[in-house]
Design a protein around this motif. Structure first.
Motif, PDB file in Angstrom:
ATOM      1  N   SER A   1     -26.298   3.831  -9.856  1.00  0.00           N
ATOM      2  CA  SER A   1     -25.235   4.769 -10.214  1.00  0.00           C
ATOM      3  C   SER A   1     -24.204   4.873  -9.096  1.00  0.00           C
ATOM      4  O   SER A   1     -22.995   4.958  -9.348  1.00  0.00           O
ATOM      5  CB  SER A   1     -25.817   6.155 -10.535  1.00  0.00           C
ATOM      6  N   VAL A   2     -24.684   4.845  -7.840  1.00  0.00           N
ATOM      7  CA  VAL A   2     -23.770   4.885  -6.696  1.00  0.00           C
ATOM      8  C   VAL A   2     -22.949   3.601  -6.641  1.00  0.00           C
ATOM      9  O   VAL A   2     -21.730   3.619  -6.410  1.00  0.00           O
ATOM     10  CB  VAL A   2     -24.548   5.086  -5.380  1.00  0.00           C
ATOM     11  N   THR A   3     -23.610   2.486  -6.868  1.00  0.00           N
ATOM     12  CA  THR A   3     -22.936   1.191  -6.875  1.00  0.00           C
ATOM     13  C   THR A   3     -21.826   1.166  -7.916  1.00  0.00           C
ATOM     14  O   THR A   3     -20.704   0.712  -7.651  1.00  0.00           O
ATOM     15  CB  THR A   3     -23.941   0.064  -7.181  1.00  0.00           C
ATOM     16  N   ASP A   4     -22.141   1.672  -9.103  1.00  0.00           N
ATOM     17  CA  ASP A   4     -21.163   1.674 -10.186  1.00  0.00           C
ATOM     18  C   ASP A   4     -19.960   2.534  -9.824  1.00  0.00           C
ATOM     19  O   ASP A   4     -18.808   2.149 -10.043  1.00  0.00           O
ATOM     20  CB  ASP A   4     -21.813   2.189 -11.472  1.00  0.00           C
ATOM     21  N   ALA A   5     -20.220   3.697  -9.258  1.00  0.00           N
ATOM     22  CA  ALA A   5     -19.131   4.610  -8.894  1.00  0.00           C
ATOM     23  C   ALA A   5     -18.247   4.003  -7.808  1.00  0.00           C
ATOM     24  O   ALA A   5     -17.012   4.044  -7.893  1.00  0.00           O
ATOM     25  CB  ALA A   5     -19.701   5.947  -8.438  1.00  0.00           C
ATOM     26  N   VAL A   6     -18.861   3.446  -6.770  1.00  0.00           N
ATOM     27  CA  VAL A   6     -18.095   2.885  -5.647  1.00  0.00           C
ATOM     28  C   VAL A   6     -17.307   1.651  -6.083  1.00  0.00           C
ATOM     29  O   VAL A   6     -16.142   1.474  -5.690  1.00  0.00           O
ATOM     30  CB  VAL A   6     -19.039   2.549  -4.470  1.00  0.00           C
ATOM     31  N   SER A   7     -17.918   0.789  -6.901  1.00  0.00           N
ATOM     32  CA  SER A   7     -17.250  -0.452  -7.303  1.00  0.00           C
ATOM     33  C   SER A   7     -16.017  -0.195  -8.165  1.00  0.00           C
ATOM     34  O   SER A   7     -15.138  -1.047  -8.267  1.00  0.00           O
ATOM     35  CB  SER A   7     -18.223  -1.365  -8.060  1.00  0.00           C
ATOM     36  N   LYS A   8     -15.961   0.982  -8.790  1.00  0.00           N
ATOM     37  CA  LYS A   8     -14.798   1.319  -9.626  1.00  0.00           C
ATOM     38  C   LYS A   8     -13.726   2.091  -8.848  1.00  0.00           C
ATOM     39  O   LYS A   8     -12.704   2.469  -9.398  1.00  0.00           O
ATOM     40  CB  LYS A   8     -15.244   2.174 -10.829  1.00  0.00           C
ATOM     41  N   SER A   9     -13.984   2.323  -7.570  1.00  0.00           N
ATOM     42  CA  SER A   9     -13.084   3.178  -6.793  1.00  0.00           C
ATOM     43  C   SER A   9     -12.041   2.397  -6.001  1.00  0.00           C
ATOM     44  O   SER A   9     -11.400   2.944  -5.111  1.00  0.00           O
ATOM     45  CB  SER A   9     -13.900   4.053  -5.823  1.00  0.00           C
ATOM     46  N   GLY A  10     -11.851   1.128  -6.325  1.00  0.00           N
ATOM     47  CA  GLY A  10     -10.888   0.303  -5.604  1.00  0.00           C
ATOM     48  C   GLY A  10      -9.498   0.908  -5.522  1.00  0.00           C
ATOM     49  O   GLY A  10      -8.898   0.967  -4.436  1.00  0.00           O
ATOM     50  N   PRO A  11      -8.923   1.391  -6.650  1.00  0.00           N
ATOM     51  CA  PRO A  11      -7.587   2.002  -6.574  1.00  0.00           C
ATOM     52  C   PRO A  11      -7.532   3.187  -5.608  1.00  0.00           C
ATOM     53  O   PRO A  11      -6.563   3.343  -4.869  1.00  0.00           O
ATOM     54  CB  PRO A  11      -7.326   2.447  -8.017  1.00  0.00           C
ATOM     55  N   LEU A  12      -8.580   4.025  -5.623  1.00  0.00           N
ATOM     56  CA  LEU A  12      -8.605   5.182  -4.732  1.00  0.00           C
ATOM     57  C   LEU A  12      -8.672   4.741  -3.273  1.00  0.00           C
ATOM     58  O   LEU A  12      -7.986   5.305  -2.407  1.00  0.00           O
ATOM     59  CB  LEU A  12      -9.790   6.080  -5.072  1.00  0.00           C
ATOM     60  N   VAL A  13      -9.477   3.728  -2.989  1.00  0.00           N
ATOM     61  CA  VAL A  13      -9.598   3.221  -1.617  1.00  0.00           C
ATOM     62  C   VAL A  13      -8.255   2.660  -1.146  1.00  0.00           C
ATOM     63  O   VAL A  13      -7.814   2.921  -0.019  1.00  0.00           O
ATOM     64  CB  VAL A  13     -10.695   2.137  -1.536  1.00  0.00           C
ATOM     65  N   ALA A  14      -7.591   1.879  -2.026  1.00  0.00           N
ATOM     66  CA  ALA A  14      -6.287   1.315  -1.666  1.00  0.00           C
ATOM     67  C   ALA A  14      -5.278   2.426  -1.390  1.00  0.00           C
ATOM     68  O   ALA A  14      -4.497   2.345  -0.425  1.00  0.00           O
ATOM     69  CB  ALA A  14      -5.784   0.414  -2.795  1.00  0.00           C
ATOM     70  N   VAL A  15      -5.310   3.472  -2.203  1.00  0.00           N
ATOM     71  CA  VAL A  15      -4.406   4.611  -2.011  1.00  0.00           C
ATOM     72  C   VAL A  15      -4.676   5.288  -0.667  1.00  0.00           C
ATOM     73  O   VAL A  15      -3.755   5.577   0.109  1.00  0.00           O
ATOM     74  CB  VAL A  15      -4.539   5.615  -3.169  1.00  0.00           C
ATOM     75  N   LEU A  16      -5.956   5.552  -0.369  1.00  0.00           N
ATOM     76  CA  LEU A  16      -6.314   6.237   0.871  1.00  0.00           C
ATOM     77  C   LEU A  16      -5.917   5.418   2.094  1.00  0.00           C
ATOM     78  O   LEU A  16      -5.302   5.936   3.036  1.00  0.00           O
ATOM     79  CB  LEU A  16      -7.819   6.531   0.893  1.00  0.00           C
ATOM     80  N   VAL A  17      -6.268   4.128   2.102  1.00  0.00           N
ATOM     81  CA  VAL A  17      -6.005   3.274   3.265  1.00  0.00           C
ATOM     82  C   VAL A  17      -4.506   3.154   3.529  1.00  0.00           C
ATOM     83  O   VAL A  17      -4.033   3.340   4.663  1.00  0.00           O
ATOM     84  CB  VAL A  17      -6.633   1.881   3.059  1.00  0.00           C
ATOM     85  N   THR A  18      -3.740   2.841   2.494  1.00  0.00           N
ATOM     86  CA  THR A  18      -2.300   2.611   2.707  1.00  0.00           C
ATOM     87  C   THR A  18      -1.546   3.915   2.970  1.00  0.00           C
ATOM     88  O   THR A  18      -0.590   3.930   3.754  1.00  0.00           O
ATOM     89  CB  THR A  18      -1.684   1.893   1.496  1.00  0.00           C
ATOM     90  N   THR A  19      -1.974   5.000   2.331  1.00  0.00           N
ATOM     91  CA  THR A  19      -1.319   6.293   2.584  1.00  0.00           C
ATOM     92  C   THR A  19      -1.529   6.727   4.029  1.00  0.00           C
ATOM     93  O   THR A  19      -0.588   7.183   4.704  1.00  0.00           O
ATOM     94  CB  THR A  19      -1.872   7.367   1.623  1.00  0.00           C
ATOM     95  N   LEU A  20      -2.760   6.574   4.531  1.00  0.00           N
ATOM     96  CA  LEU A  20      -3.043   6.927   5.925  1.00  0.00           C
ATOM     97  C   LEU A  20      -2.257   6.044   6.895  1.00  0.00           C
ATOM     98  O   LEU A  20      -1.767   6.514   7.926  1.00  0.00           O
ATOM     99  CB  LEU A  20      -4.554   6.803   6.193  1.00  0.00           C
ATOM    100  N   ALA A  21      -2.120   4.757   6.528  1.00  0.00           N
ATOM    101  CA  ALA A  21      -1.389   3.832   7.394  1.00  0.00           C
ATOM    102  C   ALA A  21       0.088   4.222   7.487  1.00  0.00           C
ATOM    103  O   ALA A  21       0.670   4.233   8.582  1.00  0.00           O
ATOM    104  CB  ALA A  21      -1.532   2.399   6.867  1.00  0.00           C
ATOM    105  N   VAL A  22       0.682   4.536   6.336  1.00  0.00           N
ATOM    106  CA  VAL A  22       2.092   4.936   6.337  1.00  0.00           C
ATOM    107  C   VAL A  22       2.280   6.229   7.124  1.00  0.00           C
ATOM    108  O   VAL A  22       3.228   6.374   7.910  1.00  0.00           O
ATOM    109  CB  VAL A  22       2.607   5.096   4.887  1.00  0.00           C
ATOM    110  N   TRP A  23       1.362   7.180   6.929  1.00  0.00           N
ATOM    111  CA  TRP A  23       1.464   8.465   7.639  1.00  0.00           C
ATOM    112  C   TRP A  23       1.281   8.295   9.146  1.00  0.00           C
ATOM    113  O   TRP A  23       2.068   8.819   9.949  1.00  0.00           O
ATOM    114  CB  TRP A  23       0.406   9.419   7.084  1.00  0.00           C
ATOM    115  N   PHE A  24       0.269   7.532   9.533  1.00  0.00           N
ATOM    116  CA  PHE A  24      -0.072   7.393  10.952  1.00  0.00           C
ATOM    117  C   PHE A  24       1.034   6.660  11.718  1.00  0.00           C
ATOM    118  O   PHE A  24       1.406   7.054  12.833  1.00  0.00           O
ATOM    119  CB  PHE A  24      -1.402   6.650  11.099  1.00  0.00           C
ATOM    120  N   PHE A  25       1.566   5.591  11.121  1.00  0.00           N
ATOM    121  CA  PHE A  25       2.576   4.794  11.829  1.00  0.00           C
ATOM    122  C   PHE A  25       4.011   5.213  11.473  1.00  0.00           C
ATOM    123  O   PHE A  25       4.970   4.628  12.002  1.00  0.00           O
ATOM    124  CB  PHE A  25       2.389   3.305  11.511  1.00  0.00           C
ATOM    125  N   GLY A  26       4.146   6.175  10.573  1.00  0.00           N
ATOM    126  CA  GLY A  26       5.486   6.618  10.175  1.00  0.00           C
ATOM    127  C   GLY A  26       6.305   5.508   9.552  1.00  0.00           C
ATOM    128  O   GLY A  26       7.523   5.405   9.799  1.00  0.00           O
TER     129      GLY A  26
END
Length: 581
Positions: A216-241
């Motif tokens: 169940s954890v595997t299924d949830a995490v494997s479907k979370s790609g869009p959320l991970v991409a959003v988190l990573v790139t949003t933090l990058a834009v914020w951190f580096f301005g």
């Protein structure tokens, strides 16, 4: 009786009485996973439609609740989808400037029109009308639309403006000739986003299973790609301005709070302009929804009521129009995720709506630095599954006329436009069907050995009688093919002057319209004039019922209607033998 009717129009009454804690756990997990996908997808599809990101989120709350209460599918996930978003952009692009107040008002009104059309069709039990959009036409449309959608995101992936065009050659040409304007920071964010999305989609589940992580954890995490991409790139834009130092385009302010409840701005002139597009959006959206719903329902031996689906989708779109959203329908990828994540009832959709509502209410400030390149990457990966060139090869091998309608639809969508492309494809498929059925397959048959079976003389070794011509017509008889049938039968009789009887096998005839009936009556007269008697065999009950209403057996004169071909041949041979004696 009343309870049965209520359950039909309110499917929630069917599954709610037996609802239990385990079902709630399954629906809760599915609702969470779909919400994780839907938040970035909703914003991305709104961007594709030329709308502010929050409109995609607004379209992911009330419509899901309405569908959850009224839908007959237990797994369909309703919300913004790529193709409908593209159709919205195409419709409104000539009426207002993308993102303007008038543009948003037009999208809201378009949702209302689509909802009213769907609801009206459902109440009138008109679900069968969507069958006129054949599968090859939809496949050609989907593949071409996916290409248009994908290339329309180049401006967000590369970071410079590219004029909108339905011709992907123009889009690619402009991108190549202006490639020196590329924003490397934006392109890098797009590349990172695409990498995350593809890795999460293709490999994450396998890696986690190999590591022994809970299913169940595997299924949830494997479907979370869009959320991970959003988190990573949003933090990058914020951190580096990067929005300031590298001019990376971001979604910026998203209004916090639940969508406002407001009446659409009813403009009669605008409604008249958008009505044809609203009709196409309704039909395409419904066809996509019901196809997905039926596919998933069959896996659990459940049933789908097409007319109730029309009602549910109509209510969902009307709900979207009163809460600042735009047209929605059931999406393939999210529905499949909803199903595989364990959704057992439409409550999963309502849970998704609640979670999206919480996001809109409390979490929108966290999305300020979300780069539009990431949303574009989400769109590109989502629509890639719609491109299917394998079906062209398979359809061509099976039926070249169907393949022709697929190819023409594909080319028309790319070269002429979305709405006209699908209309041309649908018109061509209907025209090809009329042509095909206007020249029905007509087989001369004979008896197989000493059996009671009769088969085509060109395909099997059979016995025939020189006095009796046995013909099987493999199509229902209607105004478009009766002249062809008459000409063919008279020509065959003329080629065999020794024939005394013509037996018409009707096993493949499901109906005879008034034009065909008149042609049969004329045919009987002409055959009688040439000394040939017409008989019928294996006439289906419903067809015979109608023929009896007009005393057709009297019209046959010396001819008869036989229950079986074997009976007809035995009787006619006996009659011919008696005459010879």
């Amino acid at each position: 009786m009343q309870t049965g009717m209520l359950k039909r129009y309110l499917p929630i009454l069917e599954w709610m009485p037996g609802y239990n804690r385990q079902m709630l756990a399954n629906d809760g997990m599915a609702g969470l996973i779909v919400a994780i996908m839907l938040v970035p997808q909703g914003m991305a599809y709104a961007l594709l439609a030329g709308l502010p990101p929050e409109v995609g989120l607004y379209a992911s709350i009330v419509p899901l609740v309405f569908y959850g209460l009224l839908g007959s599918s237990r797994a369909l996930a309703v919300g913004p989808v790529a193709i409908v978003s593209l159709m919205v952009a195409t419709t409104l692009g000539t009426l207002a400037e993308a993102g303007s107040v008038g543009y948003v008002a037009g999208a809201v009104l378009l949702a209302f029109l689509s909802g009213a059309i769907l609801l009206g069709m459902g109440l009138a039990q008109l679900g069968f009308l969507v069958n006129f959009l054949s599968h090859p036409v939809i496949s050609g449309f989907s593949s071409a639309a996916a290409l248009v959608i994908g290339f329309s995101q180049l401006k967000h992936l590369l970071g410079f403006d590219i004029p909108r065009s339905h011709l992907i050659t123009e889009t690619i040409g402009h991108a190549i000739t202006h490639i020196s304007q590329i924003n490397l920071a934006t392109f890098g964010i797009a590349a990172v986003s695409l990498t995350i999305l593809l890795v999460w989609k293709g490999r994450m589940a396998g890696w986690m299973k190999g590591a022994g992580v809970n299913a169940s954890v595997t299924d949830a995490v494997s479907k979370s790609g869009p959320l991970v991409a959003v988190l990573v790139t949003t933090l990058a834009v914020w951190f580096f301005g990067l929005n300031q130092s590298a001019s990376v385009s971001i979604v910026a302010d998203i209004p916090a709070g639940l969508p406002p409840f407001a009446m659409p701005a009813f403009d009669l002139s605008l409604m008249q302009q958008m009505l044809p597009a609203a009709l196409l959006i309704s039909l395409v959206g419904f066809l996509e929804s019901v196809s997905v719903a039926k596919s998933l329902a069959s896996k659990r031996r459940q049933k789908i009521d097409a007319n109730q689906e029309l009602v549910a989708l109509g209510a969902a779109n009307i709900g979207a129009s009163f809460t600042g959203g735009y047209p929605v329908t059931g999406g393939f990828s999210r529905s499949l995720v909803n199903f595989t994540a364990g959704a057992v009832t439409p409550l999963a959709s309502i849970i998704t709506a609640v979670l999206v509502g919480i996001t809109v209410l409390l979490l929108t400030p966290l999305l300020y630095f979300l780069p539009k390149a990431t949303l574009a990457a989400v769109i590109v990966v989502a629509v890639a599954n719609l491109i299917d060139f394998k079906i062209v090869r398979e359809t061509w091998a099976y039926n070249k006329t169907d393949a022709l309608s697929l190819i023409v639809t594909f080319v028309a969508v790319l070269t002429i436009g979305i709405e006209l492309g699908i209309v041309i494809g649908a018109g061509l498929s209907i025209a090809l069907y009329l042509y095909r059925t206007s020249r029905p397959h007509i087989a001369v048959v004979g008896r197989v050995g000493e059996t009671e079976h009769f088969r085509n003389v060109l395909r099997h070794k059979v016995h025939t009688d020189e006095d009796i011509l046995i013909v099987r017509v493999d199509e229902s008889l209607y105004f478009a093919n009766t002249a062809y049938l008459e000409d063919e039968l008279l020509a065959r009789v003329a080629d065999q002057p020794q024939i005394n009887h013509l037996v018409l096998i009707m096993s493949a005839v499901n109906f005879i319209d008034a034009s065909a009936l008149e042609t049969l009556e004329t045919l009987i007269e002409r055959l009688n004039d040439s000394g040939v008697t017409l008989h019928m065999a294996e006439v289906k009950g419903p067809v015979m019922d109608k023929l009896q209403r007009v005393d057709f057996e009297d019209t046959l004169g010396q001819g008869h209607v036989y229950l079986s071909t074997h009976e007809a041949i035995a009787d006619l041979k006996a009659s011919l033998g008696a005459k010879a004696a």
